[in-house]
Write an enzyme that holds these catalytic residues in place. Sequence first.
Site, PDB file in Angstrom:
ATOM      1  N   LYS A  10      56.782   5.402  52.298  1.00  0.00           N
ATOM      2  CA  LYS A  10      56.829   7.532  52.517  1.00  0.00           C
ATOM      3  C   LYS A  10      55.773   6.856  53.373  1.00  0.00           C
ATOM      4  O   LYS A  10      54.671   6.473  53.000  1.00  0.00           O
ATOM      5  CB  LYS A  10      57.514   7.553  51.942  1.00  0.00           C
ATOM      6  CG  LYS A  10      58.962   7.998  51.459  1.00  0.00           C
ATOM      7  CD  LYS A  10      59.891   9.215  50.998  1.00  0.00           C
ATOM      8  CE  LYS A  10      61.018   8.577  50.601  1.00  0.00           C
ATOM      9  NZ  LYS A  10      61.842   9.783  49.701  1.00  0.00           N
ATOM     10  N   TYR A  50      68.020  11.608  57.440  1.00  0.00           N
ATOM     11  CA  TYR A  50      68.256  13.007  56.764  1.00  0.00           C
ATOM     12  C   TYR A  50      68.986  13.770  57.368  1.00  0.00           C
ATOM     13  O   TYR A  50      69.728  14.513  56.445  1.00  0.00           O
ATOM     14  CB  TYR A  50      66.974  13.550  56.386  1.00  0.00           C
ATOM     15  CG  TYR A  50      66.130  12.406  55.550  1.00  0.00           C
ATOM     16  CD1 TYR A  50      66.744  11.836  53.999  1.00  0.00           C
ATOM     17  CD2 TYR A  50      64.909  11.556  55.801  1.00  0.00           C
ATOM     18  CE1 TYR A  50      66.298  11.023  53.419  1.00  0.00           C
ATOM     19  CE2 TYR A  50      64.343  10.995  54.982  1.00  0.00           C
ATOM     20  CZ  TYR A  50      64.404  10.462  53.928  1.00  0.00           C
ATOM     21  OH  TYR A  50      64.105   9.563  53.558  1.00  0.00           O
ATOM     22  N   PHE A  58      65.367  22.604  51.598  1.00  0.00           N
ATOM     23  CA  PHE A  58      64.101  21.334  51.574  1.00  0.00           C
ATOM     24  C   PHE A  58      64.479  20.817  53.438  1.00  0.00           C
ATOM     25  O   PHE A  58      63.134  19.624  53.009  1.00  0.00           O
ATOM     26  CB  PHE A  58      63.833  20.858  50.570  1.00  0.00           C
ATOM     27  CG  PHE A  58      65.065  19.146  50.157  1.00  0.00           C
ATOM     28  CD1 PHE A  58      64.946  18.231  51.176  1.00  0.00           C
ATOM     29  CD2 PHE A  58      65.625  20.216  48.917  1.00  0.00           C
ATOM     30  CE1 PHE A  58      65.992  17.243  50.528  1.00  0.00           C
ATOM     31  CE2 PHE A  58      66.757  19.023  48.520  1.00  0.00           C
ATOM     32  CZ  PHE A  58      66.984  17.467  49.513  1.00  0.00           C
ATOM     33  N   ARG A  86      67.893   1.146  42.530  1.00  0.00           N
ATOM     34  CA  ARG A  86      67.122   2.687  41.767  1.00  0.00           C
ATOM     35  C   ARG A  86      66.395   2.511  40.929  1.00  0.00           C
ATOM     36  O   ARG A  86      65.709   3.631  40.171  1.00  0.00           O
ATOM     37  CB  ARG A  86      68.481   3.234  41.772  1.00  0.00           C
ATOM     38  CG  ARG A  86      68.718   3.550  43.667  1.00  0.00           C
ATOM     39  CD  ARG A  86      70.187   4.169  43.929  1.00  0.00           C
ATOM     40  NE  ARG A  86      70.206   5.921  43.507  1.00  0.00           N
ATOM     41  CZ  ARG A  86      70.151   6.754  44.050  1.00  0.00           C
ATOM     42  NH1 ARG A  86      69.234   6.471  45.236  1.00  0.00           N
ATOM     43  NH2 ARG A  86      69.990   7.789  44.203  1.00  0.00           N
ATOM     44  N   THR A  92      64.291  10.339  41.644  1.00  0.00           N
ATOM     45  CA  THR A  92      63.367  11.026  42.725  1.00  0.00           C
ATOM     46  C   THR A  92      62.766  12.015  42.544  1.00  0.00           C
ATOM     47  O   THR A  92      61.551  12.797  43.348  1.00  0.00           O
ATOM     48  CB  THR A  92      65.197  11.773  42.903  1.00  0.00           C
ATOM     49  OG1 THR A  92      65.514  11.039  43.479  1.00  0.00           O
ATOM     50  CG2 THR A  92      64.440  12.532  44.429  1.00  0.00           C
ATOM     51  N   ARG A 103      58.343   5.143  41.579  1.00  0.00           N
ATOM     52  CA  ARG A 103      58.042   6.596  42.202  1.00  0.00           C
ATOM     53  C   ARG A 103      56.681   6.950  40.611  1.00  0.00           C
ATOM     54  O   ARG A 103      55.621   7.700  40.871  1.00  0.00           O
ATOM     55  CB  ARG A 103      59.316   6.897  41.277  1.00  0.00           C
ATOM     56  CG  ARG A 103      59.459   7.189  43.174  1.00  0.00           C
ATOM     57  CD  ARG A 103      60.951   8.214  42.857  1.00  0.00           C
ATOM     58  NE  ARG A 103      61.530   7.748  44.710  1.00  0.00           N
ATOM     59  CZ  ARG A 103      62.296   7.551  44.804  1.00  0.00           C
ATOM     60  NH1 ARG A 103      63.445   8.625  43.444  1.00  0.00           N
ATOM     61  NH2 ARG A 103      63.567   8.388  46.186  1.00  0.00           N
ATOM     62  N   ASN A 113      57.877  11.477  47.778  1.00  0.00           N
ATOM     63  CA  ASN A 113      58.000  10.525  46.214  1.00  0.00           C
ATOM     64  C   ASN A 113      57.964   9.479  46.379  1.00  0.00           C
ATOM     65  O   ASN A 113      58.725   8.158  45.629  1.00  0.00           O
ATOM     66  CB  ASN A 113      59.430  11.371  45.651  1.00  0.00           C
ATOM     67  CG  ASN A 113      60.382  11.200  46.079  1.00  0.00           C
ATOM     68  OD1 ASN A 113      60.610  10.219  47.146  1.00  0.00           O
ATOM     69  ND2 ASN A 113      61.686  10.797  46.369  1.00  0.00           N
ATOM     70  N   GLU A 127      71.638   2.837  57.099  1.00  0.00           N
ATOM     71  CA  GLU A 127      70.346   3.127  57.306  1.00  0.00           C
ATOM     72  C   GLU A 127      69.925   1.708  57.711  1.00  0.00           C
ATOM     73  O   GLU A 127      68.862   2.278  58.215  1.00  0.00           O
ATOM     74  CB  GLU A 127      69.440   3.338  55.452  1.00  0.00           C
ATOM     75  CG  GLU A 127      70.137   4.584  54.895  1.00  0.00           C
ATOM     76  CD  GLU A 127      69.915   5.168  53.957  1.00  0.00           C
ATOM     77  OE1 GLU A 127      70.656   6.037  53.284  1.00  0.00           O
ATOM     78  OE2 GLU A 127      69.463   4.204  52.446  1.00  0.00           O
TER      79      GLU A 127
HETATM   80  P1  CMP Z   1      65.393   9.967  48.951  1.00  0.00           P
HETATM   81  O1  CMP Z   1      65.967   9.696  47.888  1.00  0.00           O
HETATM   82  O2  CMP Z   1      64.524   9.587  50.080  1.00  0.00           O
HETATM   83  O3  CMP Z   1      65.708  10.786  50.022  1.00  0.00           O
HETATM   84  C1  CMP Z   1      66.106  12.648  50.063  1.00  0.00           C
HETATM   85  C2  CMP Z   1      64.935  12.983  49.997  1.00  0.00           C
HETATM   86  O4  CMP Z   1      64.515  14.177  49.953  1.00  0.00           O
HETATM   87  C3  CMP Z   1      64.210  12.521  48.393  1.00  0.00           C
HETATM   88  O5  CMP Z   1      64.574  11.331  48.402  1.00  0.00           O
HETATM   89  C4  CMP Z   1      62.962  13.712  49.015  1.00  0.00           C
HETATM   90  O6  CMP Z   1      62.008  12.638  48.783  1.00  0.00           O
HETATM   91  C5  CMP Z   1      63.552  15.197  49.496  1.00  0.00           C
HETATM   92  N1  CMP Z   1      63.554  16.211  48.788  1.00  0.00           N
HETATM   93  C6  CMP Z   1      64.415  16.050  47.280  1.00  0.00           C
HETATM   94  N2  CMP Z   1      64.317  17.077  46.689  1.00  0.00           N
HETATM   95  C7  CMP Z   1      63.864  17.818  47.277  1.00  0.00           C
HETATM   96  C8  CMP Z   1      63.546  19.252  46.670  1.00  0.00           C
HETATM   97  N3  CMP Z   1      63.835  19.411  46.040  1.00  0.00           N
HETATM   98  N4  CMP Z   1      62.316  19.481  47.662  1.00  0.00           N
HETATM   99  C9  CMP Z   1      61.284  18.782  48.701  1.00  0.00           C
HETATM  100  N5  CMP Z   1      62.278  17.693  48.894  1.00  0.00           N
HETATM  101  C10 CMP Z   1      62.786  17.048  48.575  1.00  0.00           C
END
Ligand code: CMP
Length: 138
Positions: A10, A50, A58, A86, A92, A103, A113, A127
Amino acid sequence: MSNRTFTMIKPDATSKGHTGAILDQIIKAGFSVKALKWTKLTPGQAGEFYAIHKERPFYGELVDYMSSGPIIAAILEKENAVADFRKLIGATNPANAEEGTIRKRFATSIAENAVHGSDSDENALIEGDFFFSKLERF
Ligand code: CMP
């Protein structure tokens, strides 16, 4: 079970110069790269990618961030790819990620992240198809 997953490195990670170290960790963990692209999403493309999170609070922040700079997109192959990847990237929220995960090493917050990893075989296919044509994967 499919043995492929999809990832993105990212904008926070590419802008801090972590691309090489992250790809190195992925390859050393046994994943082989089946497609790879250095690109930048428009806000429209990030919103489409997304779309599943459209109703989340968010979503706007996520779209702005994911279109803020270059990313690496890749299709990876390994036995049990989705689950193992994962595990390699960690939770996450990097605050909850295990020591040594991508991460934990490179992410700064739940929003920024460092990497994406598909959450299912079905989404890995969707994807990968979003980014790569048949001619761009092996
Ligand atoms: P990813 O797993 O790539 O897919 C969804 C993304 O949304 C996740 O990574 C984070 O980058 C983002 N995300 C998930 N939860 C939150 C949150 N509470 N606030 C901001 N971004 C979020």
